[in-house]
Design a protein around this motif. Structure first.
Motif, PDB file in Angstrom:
ATOM      1  N   TRP A 171      -5.638   7.685  -5.581  1.00 22.47           N
ATOM      2  CA  TRP A 171      -4.242   7.631  -4.823  1.00 22.47           C
ATOM      3  C   TRP A 171      -3.647   8.957  -4.844  1.00 22.47           C
ATOM      4  O   TRP A 171      -3.478   9.429  -5.937  1.00 22.47           O
ATOM      5  N   VAL A 172      -3.192   9.273  -3.662  1.00 16.50           N
ATOM      6  CA  VAL A 172      -2.520  10.712  -3.636  1.00 16.50           C
ATOM      7  C   VAL A 172      -1.308  10.102  -2.766  1.00 16.50           C
ATOM      8  O   VAL A 172      -1.068   9.942  -1.687  1.00 16.50           O
ATOM      9  N   VAL A 173      -0.105  10.151  -3.815  1.00 15.66           N
ATOM     10  CA  VAL A 173       1.107   9.859  -3.090  1.00 15.66           C
ATOM     11  C   VAL A 173       1.905  11.013  -2.366  1.00 15.66           C
ATOM     12  O   VAL A 173       2.235  11.972  -3.238  1.00 15.66           O
ATOM     13  N   ASN A 174       2.393  11.131  -1.291  1.00 11.07           N
ATOM     14  CA  ASN A 174       3.069  11.962  -0.740  1.00 11.07           C
ATOM     15  C   ASN A 174       4.559  11.967  -1.045  1.00 11.07           C
ATOM     16  O   ASN A 174       5.140  11.063  -0.749  1.00 11.07           O
ATOM     17  N   ALA A 175       5.122  12.672  -1.977  1.00  5.93           N
ATOM     18  CA  ALA A 175       6.390  12.734  -2.470  1.00  5.93           C
ATOM     19  C   ALA A 175       7.484  12.655  -1.607  1.00  5.93           C
ATOM     20  O   ALA A 175       8.564  12.109  -1.773  1.00  5.93           O
ATOM     21  N   ARG A 176       7.231  13.381  -0.383  1.00  2.41           N
ATOM     22  CA  ARG A 176       8.263  13.121   0.690  1.00  2.41           C
ATOM     23  C   ARG A 176       8.423  11.978   1.389  1.00  2.41           C
ATOM     24  O   ARG A 176       9.433  11.653   1.631  1.00  2.41           O
ATOM     25  N   SER A 177       7.191  11.618   2.036  1.00  2.00           N
ATOM     26  CA  SER A 177       7.274  10.557   2.910  1.00  2.00           C
ATOM     27  C   SER A 177       6.816   8.985   2.217  1.00  2.00           C
ATOM     28  O   SER A 177       7.165   8.107   2.605  1.00  2.00           O
ATOM     29  N   LEU A 178       6.297   9.196   1.125  1.00  2.00           N
ATOM     30  CA  LEU A 178       6.052   8.062   0.104  1.00  2.00           C
ATOM     31  C   LEU A 178       4.850   7.363   0.873  1.00  2.00           C
ATOM     32  O   LEU A 178       4.617   6.291   0.392  1.00  2.00           O
ATOM     33  N   THR A 179       4.377   8.045   1.649  1.00  2.00           N
ATOM     34  CA  THR A 179       3.068   7.425   2.176  1.00  2.00           C
ATOM     35  C   THR A 179       1.725   7.745   1.226  1.00  2.00           C
ATOM     36  O   THR A 179       1.976   8.754   0.752  1.00  2.00           O
ATOM     37  N   THR A 180       0.995   6.664   0.966  1.00  2.77           N
ATOM     38  CA  THR A 180      -0.086   6.840  -0.192  1.00  2.77           C
ATOM     39  C   THR A 180      -1.222   7.113   0.640  1.00  2.77           C
ATOM     40  O   THR A 180      -1.623   6.034   1.459  1.00  2.77           O
ATOM     41  N   ARG A 181      -2.193   8.068   0.405  1.00  2.00           N
ATOM     42  CA  ARG A 181      -3.474   7.957   0.761  1.00  2.00           C
ATOM     43  C   ARG A 181      -4.623   7.393  -0.209  1.00  2.00           C
ATOM     44  O   ARG A 181      -4.760   7.955  -1.288  1.00  2.00           O
ATOM     45  N   ILE A 182      -5.257   6.385   0.036  1.00  2.00           N
ATOM     46  CA  ILE A 182      -6.261   5.682  -0.928  1.00  2.00           C
ATOM     47  C   ILE A 182      -7.537   6.112  -0.727  1.00  2.00           C
ATOM     48  O   ILE A 182      -7.855   5.982   0.556  1.00  2.00           O
ATOM     49  N   ASN A 196      -4.419   5.829   4.939  1.00  2.00           N
ATOM     50  CA  ASN A 196      -2.989   5.975   4.595  1.00  2.00           C
ATOM     51  C   ASN A 196      -2.318   4.629   4.682  1.00  2.00           C
ATOM     52  O   ASN A 196      -2.287   4.024   5.523  1.00  2.00           O
ATOM     53  N   VAL A 197      -1.393   4.209   3.582  1.00  2.00           N
ATOM     54  CA  VAL A 197      -0.561   3.282   3.364  1.00  2.00           C
ATOM     55  C   VAL A 197       0.998   3.535   3.421  1.00  2.00           C
ATOM     56  O   VAL A 197       1.621   4.454   2.571  1.00  2.00           O
ATOM     57  N   ARG A 198       1.806   2.882   4.386  1.00  2.00           N
ATOM     58  CA  ARG A 198       3.017   3.079   4.323  1.00  2.00           C
ATOM     59  C   ARG A 198       3.772   2.471   3.073  1.00  2.00           C
ATOM     60  O   ARG A 198       3.445   1.501   2.595  1.00  2.00           O
ATOM     61  N   PRO A 199       5.074   3.381   2.701  1.00  2.00           N
ATOM     62  CA  PRO A 199       5.783   2.763   1.445  1.00  2.00           C
ATOM     63  C   PRO A 199       6.198   1.038   1.466  1.00  2.00           C
ATOM     64  O   PRO A 199       6.653   0.767   0.511  1.00  2.00           O
ATOM     65  N   THR A 200       6.304   0.782   2.649  1.00  2.00           N
ATOM     66  CA  THR A 200       6.842  -0.733   2.836  1.00  2.00           C
ATOM     67  C   THR A 200       5.541  -1.795   2.520  1.00  2.00           C
ATOM     68  O   THR A 200       5.867  -2.880   2.621  1.00  2.00           O
ATOM     69  N   VAL A 201       4.193  -1.101   2.475  1.00  2.00           N
ATOM     70  CA  VAL A 201       3.401  -2.020   2.399  1.00  2.00           C
ATOM     71  C   VAL A 201       2.674  -1.877   0.875  1.00  2.00           C
ATOM     72  O   VAL A 201       2.695  -0.726   0.224  1.00  2.00           O
ATOM     73  N   ALA A 202       2.350  -2.927   0.273  1.00  2.00           N
ATOM     74  CA  ALA A 202       1.826  -3.094  -1.094  1.00  2.00           C
ATOM     75  C   ALA A 202       0.550  -2.348  -1.438  1.00  2.00           C
ATOM     76  O   ALA A 202      -0.472  -2.590  -0.502  1.00  2.00           O
ATOM     77  N   LEU A 203       0.591  -1.486  -2.378  1.00  2.00           N
ATOM     78  CA  LEU A 203      -0.639  -0.966  -2.891  1.00  2.00           C
ATOM     79  C   LEU A 203      -1.302  -1.830  -3.935  1.00  2.00           C
ATOM     80  O   LEU A 203      -0.565  -2.047  -4.961  1.00  2.00           O
ATOM     81  N   VAL A 204      -2.547  -2.033  -3.748  1.00  2.00           N
ATOM     82  CA  VAL A 204      -3.278  -3.000  -4.705  1.00  2.00           C
ATOM     83  C   VAL A 204      -4.267  -2.297  -5.058  1.00  2.00           C
ATOM     84  O   VAL A 204      -5.141  -1.648  -4.578  1.00  2.00           O
ATOM     85  N   SER A 205      -4.510  -2.296  -6.420  1.00  2.50           N
ATOM     86  CA  SER A 205      -5.464  -1.669  -7.109  1.00  2.50           C
ATOM     87  C   SER A 205      -6.852  -2.216  -6.778  1.00  2.50           C
ATOM     88  O   SER A 205      -6.944  -3.503  -6.697  1.00  2.50           O
ATOM     89  N   LEU A 206      -7.765  -1.613  -6.848  1.00  3.90           N
ATOM     90  CA  LEU A 206      -9.253  -2.036  -6.512  1.00  3.90           C
ATOM     91  C   LEU A 206      -9.760  -2.829  -7.484  1.00  3.90           C
ATOM     92  O   LEU A 206     -10.408  -3.755  -7.535  1.00  3.90           O
ATOM     93  N   LEU A 207      -9.459  -2.142  -8.759  1.00  2.00           N
ATOM     94  CA  LEU A 207     -10.049  -2.570 -10.139  1.00  2.00           C
ATOM     95  C   LEU A 207      -9.356  -3.562 -10.878  1.00  2.00           C
ATOM     96  O   LEU A 207      -9.440  -4.163 -12.000  1.00  2.00           O
TER      97      LEU A 207
END
Length: 221
Positions: A171-182, A196-207
Motif C-alpha cells: 500500500w502507498v498512502v498519499n499523505a496529502r489526499s489520503l488516497t491509497t494505491r493498493i 486507488n482507494v478513497r479515504p472513505t472506503v475501508a482498506l482490507v488486508s489481503l492476508l
C-alpha cells in the motif's frame, strides 16, 4: 544498515561522466568489470551491491543522520520527514498497534534487505517472530509506505522492486489526499493489480482479512 535505522550516502547517487573512459565504446554498458545502472536521462551509473553498501556503513561513511536506500543498485536519498508525513504515519501507527491481530508483528522503518537492495518501508507486517531485516518478500504480510514528497519513488522504482521480489500486498498512502494505491498480483513485470482507494472506503488486508483501516476515521484532517 545494520548499525543504524536511518542511513544515507552524502553526495547522493554517484553519477559517472557522460562519456566512457578512453578505450571503451559508448555502448559498453559497464565501466571495466563493474556493472552499471541506467538512469532515466540515459546516463550510466555505477551499480552498488548490498555487500558494498553494508561495508560503507561499517567504514563510517554513513552517519546516524544520513538517510538512504539501495534500490536496484542505486543509492537513493530518502525524502525529509515533513509534518504531514509524520502526522499521517503516526495516525496509521496507532491504528495498527490497536487493531493488528496478535499473530502478526509490526515493524516500523526496518532496515529490510531484499533482492540485493536495502529499503526502509514505513511499516512492515509479518508473522509473529519474523526477522524484519531479512524476512523473505513472499512472507511479508503487508507493506505500507506513507508518501508525501516520495510518492513518485514509492509508486515507481520501489513498486517495481517489491513486485519482482514477490511482495503480495503493498500500500502507498498519499499523505496529502489520503488516497491509497493498493498493489497486488506481483510478477517480474510489475504488479498486475493497481487500485486507488478513497479515504472513505475501508482498506482490507489481503492476508489479514480481519484487519481493516479506513483513513477517514482517523481524524487526520
Amino acid at each position: 544498515m545494520a548499525t543504524s535505522r536511518r542511513k544515507v550516502l552524502a553526495g547522493g547517487y554517484g553519477a559517472t561522466e557522460d562519456r566512457p573512459p578512453p578505450g571503451m565504446s559508448e555502448d559498453a554498458g559497464a565501466y571495466g568489470s563493474r556493472a552499471t545502472t541506467q538512469a532515466a536521462e540515459g546516463i550510466p551509473r555505477l551499480r552498488w551491491t548490498l555487500e558494498e553498501f553494508e561495508r560503507l556503513g561499517e567504514l563510517g561513511v554513513f552517519t546516524e543522520e544520513d538517510r538512504v536506500e539501495l534500490i536496484d543498485g542505486e543509492l537513493v536519498p530518502m525524502s525529509p520527514k515533513g509534518n504531514r508525513h509524520e502526522l499521517v504515519r503516526g495516525a496509521i501507527l496507532n491504528c495498527l498497534r490497536r487493531n493488528l491481530p496478535n499473530e502478526y508483528d509490526l515493524h516500523v522503518e526496518p532496515g529490510w534487505r531484499l533482492a540485493g537492495s536495502y529499503c526502509e518501508p514505513d511499516f512492515l507486517i509479518g508473522a509473529a517472530g519474523c526477522n524484519p531485516t531479512t524476512v523473505a518478500p513472499a512472507e511479508v504480510t503487508l507493506l505500507i509506505e506513507v508518501a508525501d514528497t516520495s510518492f513518485k519513488k514509492d509508486s515507481g522504482p520501489k513498486s517495481s522492486l517489491y513486485a519482482r521480489a514477490g511482495v503480495r500486498d503493498y500500500w502507498v498512502v498519499n499523505a496529502r489526499s489520503l488516497t491509497t494505491r493498493i498493489y497486488r498480483q506481483p510478477s517480474a513485470k510489475g504488479y498486475g493489480s493497481k487500485v486507488n482507494v478513497r479515504p472513505t472506503v475501508a482498506l482490507v488486508s489481503l492476508l489479514i482479512p480481519a484487519f481493516q483501516l479506513r483513513l477517514a476515521d482517523l481524524a487526520i484532517g
